[in-house]
Design a protein around this motif. Structure first.
Motif, PDB file in Angstrom:
ATOM      1  N   SER A 175       0.845  -1.239  -0.020  1.00 14.73           N
ATOM      2  CA  SER A 175      -0.053   0.083   0.031  1.00 14.73           C
ATOM      3  C   SER A 175       0.978   1.201  -0.036  1.00 14.73           C
ATOM      4  CB  SER A 175      -0.892   0.024   1.103  1.00 14.73           C
ATOM      5  OG  SER A 175      -0.324   0.043   2.474  1.00 14.73           O
ATOM      6  N   TRP A 176       2.078   1.103   0.014  1.00 15.58           N
ATOM      7  CA  TRP A 176       3.122   2.116  -0.177  1.00 15.58           C
ATOM      8  C   TRP A 176       3.969   1.928  -1.221  1.00 15.58           C
ATOM      9  CZ3 TRP A 176       2.719  -1.065   3.615  1.00 15.58           C
ATOM     10  CH2 TRP A 176       3.715  -2.245   3.827  1.00 15.58           C
ATOM     11  N   SER A 177       4.566   2.880  -2.033  1.00 16.24           N
ATOM     12  CA  SER A 177       5.421   2.581  -3.278  1.00 16.24           C
ATOM     13  C   SER A 177       6.823   2.370  -2.889  1.00 16.24           C
ATOM     14  CB  SER A 177       5.324   4.077  -3.813  1.00 16.24           C
ATOM     15  OG  SER A 177       4.010   4.128  -4.408  1.00 16.24           O
ATOM     16  N   SER A 189      11.138   6.286   5.047  1.00 19.24           N
ATOM     17  CA  SER A 189       9.942   6.480   5.318  1.00 19.24           C
ATOM     18  C   SER A 189       9.116   5.463   5.931  1.00 19.24           C
ATOM     19  CB  SER A 189       9.225   7.372   4.252  1.00 19.24           C
ATOM     20  OG  SER A 189       9.125   6.351   3.450  1.00 19.24           O
ATOM     21  N   LEU A 190       9.420   4.433   5.964  1.00 17.05           N
ATOM     22  CA  LEU A 190       8.763   3.282   6.236  1.00 17.05           C
ATOM     23  C   LEU A 190       8.800   2.651   7.988  1.00 17.05           C
ATOM     24  CD1 LEU A 190       9.252   0.798   3.238  1.00 17.05           C
ATOM     25  CD2 LEU A 190       7.560   2.674   3.736  1.00 17.05           C
ATOM     26  N   GLN A 245       6.561  -2.353   7.860  1.00 18.31           N
ATOM     27  CA  GLN A 245       6.613  -2.000   6.394  1.00 18.31           C
ATOM     28  C   GLN A 245       7.837  -2.371   5.891  1.00 18.31           C
ATOM     29  OE1 GLN A 245       5.361   2.109   6.536  1.00 18.31           O
ATOM     30  NE2 GLN A 245       3.431   1.717   5.992  1.00 18.31           N
ATOM     31  N   THR A 281       7.910  -5.284   2.844  1.00 11.90           N
ATOM     32  CA  THR A 281       8.621  -5.081   1.578  1.00 11.90           C
ATOM     33  C   THR A 281       9.531  -5.969   1.084  1.00 11.90           C
ATOM     34  OG1 THR A 281       8.199  -2.498   2.052  1.00 11.90           O
ATOM     35  CG2 THR A 281       9.854  -3.430   0.059  1.00 11.90           C
TER      36      THR A 281
END
Length: 282
Positions: A162-164, A195-196, A200, A204
């Motif tokens: 849900s993040w890039s 930023s995670l 997260q 990833t």
């Protein structure tokens, strides 16, 4: 000659002709019945085998490797004693010599089979199944250079999150000395995680591994670098040797660093070893 006798002669001639045609067809079929060499498994062995201290075989790959080695031996590039199903350093060197004989250089003569050189090697000896190609070497992802295969893998992993994904380093670059040459070829990227959250970051890693990357979360205690994810696309034919050695480590559950320590990824974020083409088949 009576009409009946003439019909018998014609019939007999037709039988002989049909038999000859059948024999010709059989010979043609036998000529085409060459062994099939699975390129995916050959590439797997070409990454996993060379760093081994012995000549252990990679399960499932050795019968395909030995066909490649027999062909290299037939061309005078590999000693008969090295035709053993182990894609070790001798086989890598022999295959690089074969690539150079075709006029290739640089990454195209790195000793790792590409679809064209493998097909040429197999002429009259074997066919190639499940070919692997990097595609273009000048694609980009998030502004960083990658090949087409790597771009597709990143897009698939990105779609699970849900993040890039944000790349801090791409492939085909030697601009970062701390990378120890792993980015010199294709298939290798670094991903920023500043930023995670911790969760997260690990999610990833899991997404990248799911689509066929050997991926690890790196931290400052391991080297002169910030937190980031280092990912190497398993079975990329353009991969530099340093990165192939990392795939070897990943296959055996290690960290891909000079220490070759155990992989510190939490078990909840580990997946079965795979590569892009295998993932696509489901």
């Amino acid at each position: 000659m009576t009409g009946r006798t003439r019909r018998w002669v014609l019939s007999r001639g037709a039988v002989v002709t049909a038999a000859a045609a059948g024999a010709s067809s059989l010979l043609s079929t036998e000529a085409l019945a060459l062994p099939a060499v699975d390129m995916e498994l050959v590439l797997l062995a070409a990454q996993v085998d060379p760093p081994k201290a012995d000549t252990g075989l990679t399960p499932g790959a050795s019968t395909h490797v030995i066909e490649v080695e027999r062909a290299l031996n037939a061309k005078g590039l590999l000693a008969s004693g090295a035709v053993d199903g182990h894609f070790g350093t001798s086989t890598v060197s022999a295959y690089a010599a074969w690539q150079r004989s075709l006029g290739y250089s640089g990454l195209d003569a790195n000793g790792i089979p590409g679809p064209t050189s493998l097909t040429r090697l197999g002429e009259g000896r074997f066919t190639v199944s499940r070919p692997v190609s990097t595609g273009s070497r000048t694609d980009t992802y998030g502004g960083r250079r990658v090949n087409t295969r790597t771009r597709n893998m990143l897009a698939a992993a990105d779609g699970m999150l849900s993040w890039s994904l944000t790349l801090s380093q791409g492939s085909y670059t030697s601009s970062n000395p701390s990378s120890a040459g792993t980015h010199d070829g294709g298939g290798v990227v670094d991903i920023s995680v500043t930023s995670l959250t911790t969760t997260q970051r690990w999610e990833t890693v899991r997404a990248l591994r799911t689509v066929g990357f050997a991926a690890w979360l790196r931290n400052p205690s391991q080297g002169d670098w910030p937190y980031h994810i280092h990912a190497a696309a398993v079975s990329d034919p353009d991969m530099a040797q340093a990165a192939r050695n990392q795939t070897h480590d990943y296959y055996f559950g290690r960290n891909g660093l000079a220490s070759h320590a155990a992989d510190d990824t939490p078990s909840a974020y580990r997946v079965a070893f795979t590569w892009w083409e295998k993932y696509q088949r489901g």
